[in-house]
Enzyme design. Structure first.
Site, mmCIF file in Angstrom:
data_model
loop_
_atom_site.group_PDB
_atom_site.id
_atom_site.type_symbol
_atom_site.label_atom_id
_atom_site.label_comp_id
_atom_site.label_asym_id
_atom_site.label_seq_id
_atom_site.Cartn_x
_atom_site.Cartn_y
_atom_site.Cartn_z
ATOM 1 N N SER A 179 -0.364 -10.378 -1.941
ATOM 2 C CA SER A 179 -1.584 -10.088 -1.186
ATOM 3 C C SER A 179 -1.891 -11.133 -0.129
ATOM 4 O O SER A 179 -2.845 -10.967 0.623
ATOM 5 C CB SER A 179 -2.778 -9.973 -2.138
ATOM 6 O OG SER A 179 -2.601 -8.906 -3.038
ATOM 7 N N SER A 196 -5.848 -13.136 3.531
ATOM 8 C CA SER A 196 -5.117 -12.271 2.603
ATOM 9 C C SER A 196 -4.977 -10.877 3.217
ATOM 10 O O SER A 196 -5.502 -10.596 4.304
ATOM 11 C CB SER A 196 -5.849 -12.210 1.266
ATOM 12 O OG SER A 196 -7.141 -11.659 1.427
ATOM 13 N N TYR A 197 -4.301 -9.990 2.506
ATOM 14 C CA TYR A 197 -4.010 -8.655 3.027
ATOM 15 C C TYR A 197 -5.306 -7.944 3.406
ATOM 16 O O TYR A 197 -6.230 -7.845 2.593
ATOM 17 C CB TYR A 197 -3.257 -7.848 1.964
ATOM 18 C CG TYR A 197 -2.676 -6.566 2.491
ATOM 19 C CD1 TYR A 197 -1.731 -6.576 3.515
ATOM 20 C CD2 TYR A 197 -3.062 -5.346 1.956
ATOM 21 C CE1 TYR A 197 -1.191 -5.404 3.996
ATOM 22 C CE2 TYR A 197 -2.523 -4.166 2.429
ATOM 23 C CZ TYR A 197 -1.588 -4.193 3.454
ATOM 24 O OH TYR A 197 -1.058 -3.017 3.930
ATOM 25 N N PRO A 198 -5.414 -7.452 4.654
ATOM 26 C CA PRO A 198 -6.706 -6.951 5.139
ATOM 27 C C PRO A 198 -6.989 -5.488 4.833
ATOM 28 O O PRO A 198 -8.007 -4.970 5.281
ATOM 29 C CB PRO A 198 -6.595 -7.169 6.659
ATOM 30 C CG PRO A 198 -5.141 -6.993 6.944
ATOM 31 C CD PRO A 198 -4.413 -7.532 5.735
ATOM 32 N N ASP A 239 0.852 -1.177 0.000
ATOM 33 C CA ASP A 239 0.000 0.000 0.000
ATOM 34 C C ASP A 239 0.895 1.237 0.000
ATOM 35 O O ASP A 239 2.121 1.116 -0.067
ATOM 36 C CB ASP A 239 -0.950 -0.003 1.204
ATOM 37 C CG ASP A 239 -0.203 -0.134 2.539
ATOM 38 O OD1 ASP A 239 1.038 0.045 2.563
ATOM 39 O OD2 ASP A 239 -0.857 -0.416 3.555
#
Length: 865
Positions: A151, A330-332, A118
């Site tokens: 991810s 997975s990526y939150p 991100d």
């Protein structure tokens, strides 16, 4: 053989990545800062066999702050903060992360960055590159530094990311730099001015920091607006007809709903009463559907955790982060709620099928698989999806509930829609229409697994036949009133923040948590957000001076400009200068008109002169000062109009002792029987008289050469635990005596019941600690030979060993100061670097510079509790 340094965002993530990439063959060594390094040999791009070295940071390496000249709240006009220089500082200097990264980078030819995918992760990429630029040659080259995009912590995702390495995105990193600088300048300027202005005038604000935040304040504004809607709501009386007809009897709904004039309602009632029967105009039946959920994104996860699980958004995201780093989901942090076309949904179902909790549902769904609904692809990460199977015993209760929800939500997205049959009968009595509806479940669909959305009980079909006449059993006029809206829930607030562009999926829970911690709102049952008096007055004050300070429009415009930087469509410096100029002008207008906001505070809070109770004497006027216990705790002299910040804890007058420097009465601070305690002068605590005495330090940090309460007089030795602290004799709770470190939370209880303890000039020949003289009354002596008085070393003297007990203070060392913490610029206020550390004056090698030998320290460690 060439070397490759790889850096993850957290130590636990580095361990997981190393295990996957090395196929479990890596070796690990632990660094002094808690970050481990994992090493193995493998293949890298076109280089063939290379030596890999995987380590991590602990979040951001650097933080933005003002230069030291602008740290003082007392000496700097807040308006200067809009233009003054800033600098990057290490977030946690004790970790020495930059030195650690540079050390691990020695001899490396390539750098691979595994930071979270991100904007914040991109920013940390450049922090890591900056730390190793003098070690890895040409580190900013695209041929040297690579970026992994992933991810989920699964073999497929991680090895796939390794095969398709990209490069860091400088534009996204710069957008984070811009946000940090704007939030720092805007937040600090408003916060410093507000805090000093209002805390200097009112005694019951009950908040250590009157903070302003470009995102935080509009968030509070939503809560206060709902409060205002409730307070200004005026209920209206309305009337409606209730008609029952048929056998079995059915109560029908009036088509008009309600009317607000009673005479009209009575007229319509009389018209219906003229008829004994109602005509069944139609009976229709149709199948209806309740759509299954879209794929799960961050905002929806926070909403459901708050409204359905009773877990606040801040805690929910902490739980989700842990599940992600452990490889369970997975990526939150994602705005996307649509699965990519190539996403293997069947593979996820196969992962869940062995579960004893929801395995039956997973197998059933796999045999009747349905394509998920379309959503929005934000171009960041796939939706939040389970990646690894877990059982209830693997987690604590809240972690399991979040994981269970994520799994069931995923299964719901690939299930059938809920299907039910709706039967509606419409009747007419004169000119008035009435109706009734019954619903019958046909297919539970996704609610078989998402049981909290279950359909409910089937309803009997209306007993009417189209075209028939039905006897009217009863018709009456009912009266009711409109009701006010309820207070905002966290889930509703999250929705409003998302709609108005306040914060990001990562920062929304932080802003909500901040307004709770700052005592602007409190959370009540049902996760409702109730504004406090302080929160209400603040928002109303902003609205009175400049409504844009609290409206979401300003921040959403700033976020729009930051997005342009991230996309490379706007220049970083242009955006920064433009936004800073706007808020500087608003700040100057705010300061000029603060009197109109102060009028609201006057009507809601008590002036300092009317607050608190008489406590101790002022050294300037010799009058009693008032002790104000509400946050921030302080003493106020109404004659001198001076405030003196106090530590958070128990503060009482210390006998009749006075400070020899300023004549203020000494106070004794403690956090309880088993906690920290020390004497202090309220004036010296706020205005250190010596250069080596920290601000917000007690007498145990004062280097006055002759004062009987100072560090120079009562210091015993260097601390047995930390490197820089000094153990100082504390007699404030005598006859319960103790040594307390003036820097960390080590406490040594000693010589309970002694009538007198004095620190001698001479030192122990073994360890260099000051000798102490201990006196007991003969009938209560605890010396084994029954004597009344002995002199010796607290660490080395055998006759003292049974009278000593070492332990940790019960309270955190942060209780030593109530200075602002965690605000827009915690380090810039009266709680900045060193505020909580009681820093020793003489240090090692001075009068009390000795350190107990290791064998004595080991003996003391046995008393650790």
């Amino acid at each position: 053989m060439k070397n490759v340094l790889m850096v993850a965002e957290k130590p636990s993530l580095a361990a997981s990545l190393a295990a996957i990439l090395s196929n479990g063959r890596s070796t690990a060594k632990r660094g002094n800062n808690g970050c481990s390094t994992h090493e193995w040999t493998g293949h890298f791009r076109n280089e063939g066999a290379v030596h890999f070295r995987m380590t991590s940071v602990c979040g951001h390496v650097m933080s933005l702050d003002f230069t030291s000249k602008y740290q003082s709240w007392d000496k700097v006009d807040p308006v200067e903060l809009f233009d003054c220089p800033t600098e990057k500082k290490e977030c946690t200097p004790k970790q020495q992360m930059r030195s650690f990264l540079a050390h691990e980078a020695r001899g490396c030819d390539y750098l691979v960055l595994w930071l979270d995918c991100d904007k914040e992760g991109e920013n940390i990429c450049y922090e890591v590159m900056d730390a190793v630029q003098h070690v890895i040659h040409n580190v900013y080259s695209r041929n040297v530094t690579y970026r992994a995009h992933f991810s989920a912590i699964t073999d497929k995702d991680i090895k796939g990311a390794m095969e398709s390495l990209g490069h860091p995105n400088e534009n996204e990193a710069k957008s984070v730099d811009a946000r940090q600088e704007l939030d720092l300048r805007i937040g600090c300027a408003f916060t410093r001015f507000q805090t000093k202005f209002f805390q200097g005038r009112y005694g019951d604000l009950d908040s250590s920091l009157i903070s302003y935040g470009p995102c935080q304040t509009p968030t509070l504004g939503f809560c206060v607006k709902r409060h205002d809607d409730i307070q200004t709501f005026k209920p209206e009386t309305f009337w409606y007809l209730q008609l029952s007809a048929g056998q079995p009897e059915v109560t029908l709904e009036w088509a008009r709903g309600r009317v607000f004039k009673k005479d009209i309602a009575i007229m319509l009632l009389n018209r219906v009463k003229e008829h004994k029967e109602a005509t069944v105009e139609s009976v229709s039946s149709k199948e209806s559907f309740k759509s299954k959920p879209q794929a799960l994104n961050t905002v929806e996860l926070m909403r459901i955790c708050s409204s359905g699980l009773g877990i606040g958004p801040f805690q929910a995201m902490q739980v989700a982060e842990r599940l992600y780093t452990q490889g369970y989901i997975s990526y939150p942090r994602t705005e996307t709620n649509q699965y990519p076309e190539n996403f293997d949904l069947h593979a996820v179902l196969r992962v869940l099928q062995p579960s004893s909790e929801f395995g039956d549902e997973a197998r059933s769904i796999a045999s009747d698989f349905q394509m998920p609904r379309k959503g929005k692809d934000a171009g960041d990460h796939p939706p939040i999806t389970p990646m690894k199977l877990a059982s209830r015993n693997d987690f604590d209760r809240d972690t399991w509930r979040v994981y269970d929800f994520i799994c069931r939500h995923f299964m719901g997205t690939v299930s059938r829609d809920l299907k039910y049959r709706t039967t509606t009968a419409k009747l007419r009595a004169g000119l008035e229409s009435f109706s009734c509806t019954a619903n019958v479940l046909l297919d539970a669909g996704f609610t078989k697994v998402m049981t909290w959305q279950a359909f409910g009980k089937d309803e009997p079909a209306p007993p009417f036949v189209q075209g028939s006449q039905v006897a009217i059993n009863d018709v009456r006029l009912a009266e009711s009133q409109t009701g006010p809206p309820d207070y905002l829930t966290e889930a509703e607030l999250i929705t409003l923040m998302e709609q108005h562009g306040i914060g990001t999926d990562a920062s929304i829970p932080v802003h909500i948590n901040n307004i709770c911690q700052r005592n602007y709102v409190r959370i009540e049952s049902g996760r409702k957000l109730i504004p406090t008096t302080l929160g209400i007055v603040l928002v109303h004050g902003y609205q009175k001076i400049d409504p844009e300070l609290v409206l979401p429009t300003m921040r959403s415009e700033v976020e729009r400009m930051l997005t342009l930087i991230a996309k490379g469509s706007a220049d970083f410096n242009d955006v920064r200068r433009h936004a800073t100029k706007i808020f500087k002008l608003k700040f100057m207008f705010f300061v000029q008109n603060i009197a109109s906001m102060d009028m609201l505070f006057e009507s809601s809070f008590s002036p300092l002169a009317e607050s608190g109770k008489a406590h101790s004497r002022c050294g300037k006027c010799r009058r009693y000062m008032k002790y104000i216990q509400t946050k921030p705790a302080r003493l106020y002299c109404s004659h001198c109009d001076e405030n003196y910040t106090l530590p958070n804890g128990n503060v009482k007058v210390y006998r009749e002792f006075k400070c020899p420097l300023d004549d203020f009465g000494l106070l004794a601070f403690s956090t309880g029987v088993k906690g920290r305690s020390y004497p202090f002068c309220p004036y010296c605590y706020n205005h250190p008289p010596f250069r080596d005495m920290p601000k917000f330090g007690g007498c145990n940090t004062c280097t006055h050469p002759t004062c009987p309460h100072s560090l120079n007089t009562l210091g015993i030795s260097s601390c047995v635990e930390c490197e820089t602290g000094v153990l100082v004799l504390d007699s404030t709770l005598s006859p319960s005596w103790k040594l307390g470190c003036n820097r960390c939370d080590v406490i040594i209880n000693c010589f309970k019941g002694a009538t007198k303890i004095a620190v001698e000039e001479s030192k122990c020949s073994d360890c260099g600690a000051q000798l102490v003289n201990v006196v007991y009354k003969s009938d209560k002596s605890k010396f084994k030979d029954g004597s009344e008085e002995k002199t010796g070393c607290i660490f080395c003297s055998a006759e003292f060993s049974h009278l000593v007990e070492k332990h940790r203070a019960v309270a955190s060392r942060q209780v030593r100061t109530n200075a602002p913490r965690g605000g827009p610029n915690a380090a810039a206020g009266p709680g900045g670097p060193g505020a909580a550390a009681g820093g020793g004056g003489a240090g090692r090698g001075g009068r009390h510079g000795g350190r107990p030998p290791k064998d004595k320290m080991a003996q003391l460690a046995a008393y650790f509790v």
